[in-house]
Design a protein around this motif. Structure first.
Motif, short mmCIF file in Angstrom:
data_model
loop_
_atom_site.label_atom_id
_atom_site.label_comp_id
_atom_site.label_asym_id
_atom_site.label_seq_id
_atom_site.Cartn_x
_atom_site.Cartn_y
_atom_site.Cartn_z
N PRO A 64 25.73 -34.23 -9.15
CA PRO A 64 26.93 -33.51 -8.69
C PRO A 64 27.95 -34.45 -8.06
N GLY A 65 29.18 -34.29 -8.44
CA GLY A 65 30.26 -35.05 -7.83
C GLY A 65 30.39 -36.48 -8.31
N PHE B 209 33.68 -31.58 3.09
CA PHE B 209 34.32 -31.87 1.82
C PHE B 209 33.40 -32.66 0.88
N ASN B 210 33.29 -32.20 -0.34
CA ASN B 210 32.61 -32.92 -1.42
C ASN B 210 31.11 -33.17 -1.20
N ALA B 211 30.52 -32.48 -0.23
CA ALA B 211 29.09 -32.70 0.03
C ALA B 211 28.25 -31.90 -0.96
N PHE B 212 27.13 -32.46 -1.34
CA PHE B 212 26.19 -31.74 -2.21
C PHE B 212 24.92 -31.49 -1.41
N SER C 171 34.87 -24.89 -3.92
CA SER C 171 33.49 -24.98 -3.45
C SER C 171 32.58 -24.10 -4.32
N GLY C 172 31.30 -24.38 -4.25
CA GLY C 172 30.35 -23.61 -5.06
C GLY C 172 29.04 -23.39 -4.33
N VAL C 173 28.49 -22.21 -4.49
CA VAL C 173 27.16 -21.88 -3.96
C VAL C 173 26.46 -21.16 -5.11
N ALA C 174 25.43 -21.75 -5.67
CA ALA C 174 24.84 -21.13 -6.86
C ALA C 174 23.42 -21.63 -7.10
N ALA D 29 32.68 -28.82 -2.07
CA ALA D 29 31.26 -28.95 -1.71
C ALA D 29 30.44 -28.01 -2.58
N PHE D 30 29.17 -28.33 -2.72
CA PHE D 30 28.30 -27.51 -3.57
C PHE D 30 26.94 -27.35 -2.94
#
Lengths: 189, 199
Positions: A157-158, B167-170, B121-124, B151-152
Motif C-alpha cells: 500500500p502506498g 496522513f498516508n499511514a497504512f 482515506s480507506g477502511v476495508a 491513510a488506509f
C-alpha cells in the motif's frame, strides 16, 4: 501492445474468468451473493468491451464505453491497455490503468499504473509499464513509466514503483510509528 | 439472503443523520462561527459531505431491513453523486464526518461515533468488494477515530477509541485506545533548486 485481434468470444471468455475471480474472493470467505451489483465487476466488464471495440477499430464506441466506465465506477482503464484474464479491481474509484499486464492482475483501489517521464516503449506503449502474471497492487500503489514488473510481484500500500522488478519481488509499505499521548515514539516491527 | 436484522429504526437513521449534520456544522463553525438555524442545517444537508452520509444511512437502513436491491441502489447513488464507496453492510455511529468524499473514500467495516474520514482515506477488508453482503475480515473502529488523508486501515483489525491515524499511514494491526500513528512519508525532501543564471 498485445494481440492485434480480439474476438467477441475471447472478450466473453476473459469476462467469465474475471467474474470467477471475483466470486472466489467472496466464496473463500464464505460469503454468498454480492456479485450482481458489484462496481468491481461492472468496471472490468466495461473495460473488456471498450478494449474489444478499440481493437476492432471502432474507436468512438471504445471511447464511449471507456467514458461510461469513468462516469459509473470512477475507474479510468484505457482501452489501449492489454490486460490478461482474471483481472480484479476491488474498489474501482480513482483507479488508473494504462499499460499492459498478464493474467490475474489485482488492483485494490486508488492507484494503478501509467506513464512516467520518458516515452521509451518496452512493449506496452510509449512510456507505459509492462507487468507479468499475478501482479498485485495494494491500495494507493502505482507503477509509473516504462518499467518491467515480473511475475507474482506484490506492491504494498502506498508504494510507487519506477524501476524494473524481478519475478516474485515484494515492495513493502512505508513504515509507520505509533505512540500514545505523552509516551515516547515506538517503532512498529 | 433476505434475512431481516432488527434494531435499526427509521428514527435512529434520522437521529444519526442529525448528528452527522451537527458534526459537519461543528467543523464549519471553526472557520465561521454561526448560529445553527434551520437554513444552515438545510444548506449543510446539500453538501457532498452530508449527502454521502445520507446515502450511506439510507443504504444501511435498507440493508438491515433485508431490502438488498434498494441498499445497493443507494450505495450506487452515493458512488455516482458523491464518489464515496461505503458498503451498505457497514455500521457507523452518528457524527460521521467526511470532508471530501469525492476523493474516493472507501469504508467497509464497523465504527463507533464521531468517525472522521479525510480525503482519499480507506477502511476495508483486504480484497473484498463493496458489494459483499457480509463484513468478514473488515476493521472494527472505536469511537472518535480519525483517519487521515490517503491513510488506509486494512484487514480484521481493531482500532481503539480516540485513535488518530495520520496522513498516508497504512495500518494492518490492532491499535490501542488513544494511539497516534504517523507515516514515514510525513517529511518530504526538498531538492536543491538551481540558482538562476547570472547575466
Amino acid at each position: 501492445m498485445g494481440p492485434a485481434t480480439m474476438t467477441l468470444a475471447e472478450t466473453r471468455r476473459r469476462i467469465r474468468i474475471d467474474r470467477e475471480r471475483l466470486r472466489r474472493c467472496l466464496t473463500e470467505r464464505g460469503i454468498e451473493g454480492g456479485m450482481t451489483f458489484s462496481p468491481a465487476l461492472l468496471c472490468v466488464r466495461l473495460y473488456r468491451y471498450s478494449r474489444y471495440f478499440y481493437v476492432k477499430g471502432w474507436r468512438r464506441a471504445a471511447r464511449l464505453v471507456w467514458q461510461l466506465n469513468l462516469f459509473l465506477t470512477g475507474a479510468d482503464i484505457s482501452p489501449l491497455s492489454d490486460l490478461g484474464e482474471g483481472l480484479l479491481v476491488v474498489h474501482p474509484f480513482a483507479v488508473t490503468i494504462s499499460g499492459s499486464a498478464g493474467k490475474g492482475l489485482t488492483v485494490e483501489g486508488w492507484g494503478g499504473m501509467g506513464g512516467g517521464m520518458s516515452l521509451e516503449d518496452i512493449g506496452a506503449g510509449p512510456g507505459l509499464p509492462l507487468l507479468g502474471d499475478d501482479v498485485q497492487l495494494d491500495r494507493s500503489a502505482m507503477v509509473l513509466g516504462a518499467v518491467r514488473v515480473g511475475h507474482g510481484v506484490r506492491i504494498g500500500p502506498g508504494c510507487t514503483v519506477v524501476r524494473h522488478l524481478p519475478d516474485g519481488a515484494r515492495v513493502e509499505a512505508p513504515a509507520v510509528r505509533v505512540r500514545r499521548a505523552g509516551e515516547q515514539d515506538e517503532a512498529l516491527p | 439472503m433476505t434475512s431481516r436484522e432488527a434494531g435499526y429504526a427509521f428514527a435512529e437513521l434520522r437521529r444519526e443523520l442529525r448528528e452527522d449534520i451537527d458534526a459537519y456544522l461543528g467543523f464549519a463553525s471553526e472557520y465561521a462561527p454561526d448560529r445553527r438555524t434551520f437554513g444552515k442545517r438545510a444548506s449543510a444537508f446539500l453538501t457532498p459531505s452530508v449527502l454521502a452520509c445520507f446515502w450511506y444511512r439510507l443504504s444501511h437502513y435498507a440493508h438491515r431491513r433485508g431490502w438488498r436491491r434498494l441498499a445497493f441502489a443507494c450505495a450506487w447513488a452515493n458512488l455516482l453523486t458523491t464518489r464515496a464507496s461505503i458498503a451498505p453492510a457497514s455500521r457507523i455511529g452518528g457524527g460521521l464526518y467526511l470532508p471530501h468524499p469525492s476523493t474516493g473514500i472507501v469504508f467497509q467495516g464497523t465504527a463507533g461515533r464521531n468517525l472522521r474520514l479525510f480525503a482519499g482515506s480507506g477502511v476495508a477488508a483486504r480484497y473484498l468488494p463493496m458489494s459483499a453482503r457480509e463484513l468478514r475480515g473488515a476493521p472494527r473502529l472505536g469511537d472518535d477515530v480519525s483517519i487521515g488523508a490517503k491513510a488506509f486501515v486494512g484487514g480484521a483489525v481493531t482500532i481503539g477509541t480516540g485513535a488518530r491515524i495520520g496522513f498516508n499511514a497504512f495500518v494492518d494491526r490492532d491499535l490501542p485506545p488513544g494511539a497516534i500513528v504517523v507515516s514515514a512519508h510525513v517529511r518530504s525532501r526538498v531538492a536543491e533548486v538551481d540558482q538562476p543564471p547570472r547575466r
